[in-house]
Design an enzyme around this catalytic site. Structure first.
Site, PDB file in Angstrom:
ATOM      1  CB  THR A 125      -0.946   0.174   1.394  1.00 30.41           C
ATOM      2  OG1 THR A 125      -1.777  -1.290   1.318  1.00 30.41           O
ATOM      3  CG2 THR A 125      -1.636   1.257   1.421  1.00 30.41           C
TER       4      THR A 125
ATOM      5  NE  ARG B 276      -8.131  -8.462   1.711  1.00 32.42           N
ATOM      6  CZ  ARG B 276      -7.169  -7.617   1.701  1.00 32.42           C
ATOM      7  NH1 ARG B 276      -6.943  -6.441   0.786  1.00 32.42           N
ATOM      8  NH2 ARG B 276      -6.299  -7.564   2.810  1.00 32.42           N
TER       9      ARG B 276
ATOM     10  N   GLY C  45      -9.328  -4.509   2.576  1.00 32.67           N
ATOM     11  CA  GLY C  45      -8.109  -4.577   3.367  1.00 32.67           C
ATOM     12  C   GLY C  45      -8.378  -3.415   4.566  1.00 32.67           C
ATOM     13  CG  ASP C  46      -4.663  -2.261   6.246  1.00 30.72           C
ATOM     14  OD1 ASP C  46      -4.534  -2.929   5.140  1.00 30.72           O
ATOM     15  OD2 ASP C  46      -3.619  -1.205   6.235  1.00 30.72           O
TER      16      ASP C  46
ATOM     17  CB  THR D  80       2.165  -0.815   4.043  1.00 32.18           C
ATOM     18  OG1 THR D  80       2.016  -1.610   3.067  1.00 32.18           O
ATOM     19  CG2 THR D  80       3.439  -0.743   4.676  1.00 32.18           C
ATOM     20  N   GLY D  81       0.660  -3.613   4.607  1.00 33.36           N
ATOM     21  CA  GLY D  81       1.107  -4.999   5.027  1.00 33.36           C
ATOM     22  C   GLY D  81      -0.223  -5.776   4.785  1.00 33.36           C
TER      23      GLY D  81
ATOM     24  N   GLY E  66      -3.546  -6.871   5.563  1.00 31.21           N
ATOM     25  CA  GLY E  66      -4.768  -5.919   6.111  1.00 31.21           C
ATOM     26  C   GLY E  66      -5.412  -6.628   7.223  1.00 31.21           C
TER      27      GLY E  66
END
Ligand code: GLY
Length: 287
Positions: A149, A177, A179-180, A200-201, A203
């Site tokens: 991200t 879906r 994510g964060d 980032t990573g 989520g």
């Protein structure tokens, strides 16, 4: 007054330069970082954001983005949006108003259409080819296979802090879906009284610790940017390992109201920083 900009991954270098030049000219931090994020969204050689982003399990590119203003705490976000150029620009516009600040899917696309946001097919030939090559081994892919991200944080010359994010999410994610990245408090948070953070990573892991809000609360308790970032990631990482035996990749950038910054990460990570006293540059943490 100081200004500073902090961004995830080396792909953000040109955007960091752009944001820093706008901040140096006295621009509001929100406008500066939206320009920075949009530069990353427009670059097809970056495979985890915007144009050229990696497709989902059906070979389609759905994008997420978020924005938060640290003075008002207003936020705007879009999730699972297809065929628009810049999720971060749409997210930025959604901070206006008391409700309907986070829109997903068809509703987000209708909003973008009605408000004249530029359309774009974000599926490049290269991303489509990669999808065709990899689609039969979805189960073997890890979250970081092409998944980074872009997050920007900035402090402007008026002392305002803000945060902005954009991603195509996990490669081969399931339709629908999220994510964060579009979620305030999780993928990003900004409070001009204390600081801003963005993640980032993976989520799903970042959501378990509401990582960005957690870091800003550490700042509020008087910790430095470095302590806040490291504590937020290390505590969540340890908790996930204790409960589940493992923790997926996650990295967090934190910018304090005095312009100092910190990084928390459980994987090797690159980031960009610029301020009134530091030229924009890429930095690396090896884990
Ligand atoms: N961190 C972005 C995502 O999990 O979608």
């Amino acid at each position: 007054m100081k200004y500073a900009v902090l961004a995830t991954w080396k792909m953000a270098l040109e955007g960091t330069k752009k944001a820093a030049s706008l901040l140096a000219a006295g621009e509001h931090c929100g406008k500066a970082i939206v320009e920075g994020v949009c530069m990353v969204e427009d670059e097809p050689s970056f495979h985890s954001v915007g144009y050229g982003g990696r497709p989902n399990a059906e070979g389609r590119v759905f994008l997420d983005g978020g924005y938060m203003d640290g003075d008002s705490l207003h936020f705007g976000a879009v999730g699972s949006i297809e065929n628009f150029r810049s999720p971060v620009r749409i997210a930025y516009s959604l901070q206006e108003g008391e409700a309907n600040n986070l829109l997903v899917g068809e509703g987000a696309e209708r909003y973008a259409e009605e408000h004249g946001f530029e359309r774009r097919n974000n599926l490049t030939a290269e991303a489509e080819q990669l999808y065709l090559e990899e689609k039969d081994r979805i189960k073997e892919l890890s979250a970081y296979d092409g998944h980074d991200t872009v997050c920007f944080l900035a402090l402007d010359q008026n002392g305002t802090l803000c945060a902005a994010t954009s991603t195509s999410g996990l490669f081969m994610k399931k339709p629908g879906r999220l994510g964060d990245t579009p979620l305030p408090g999780v993928g990003y948070y900004a409070d001009s009284a204390y600081g801003a953070a963005a993640a980032t990573g993976m989520g799903e892991e970042i959501m378990k610790g509401a990582l960005s809000y957690a870091a800003v609360q550490y700042l509020r308790q008087g910790r430095s940017a470095r302590e806040a970032a490291e504590t937020a990631v290390n505590e969540l990482d340890a908790e996930l390992r204790r409960r589940n035996g493992q923790a997926a990749a996650m990295s967090l950038i934190v910018l304090a109201k005095d312009g100092t910054y910190g990084i928390g990460t459980n994987v090797s990570f690159t980031y960009c920083f610029a301020s009134e006293s530091e030229e924009a540059a890429v930095h690396e943490i090896t884990v």
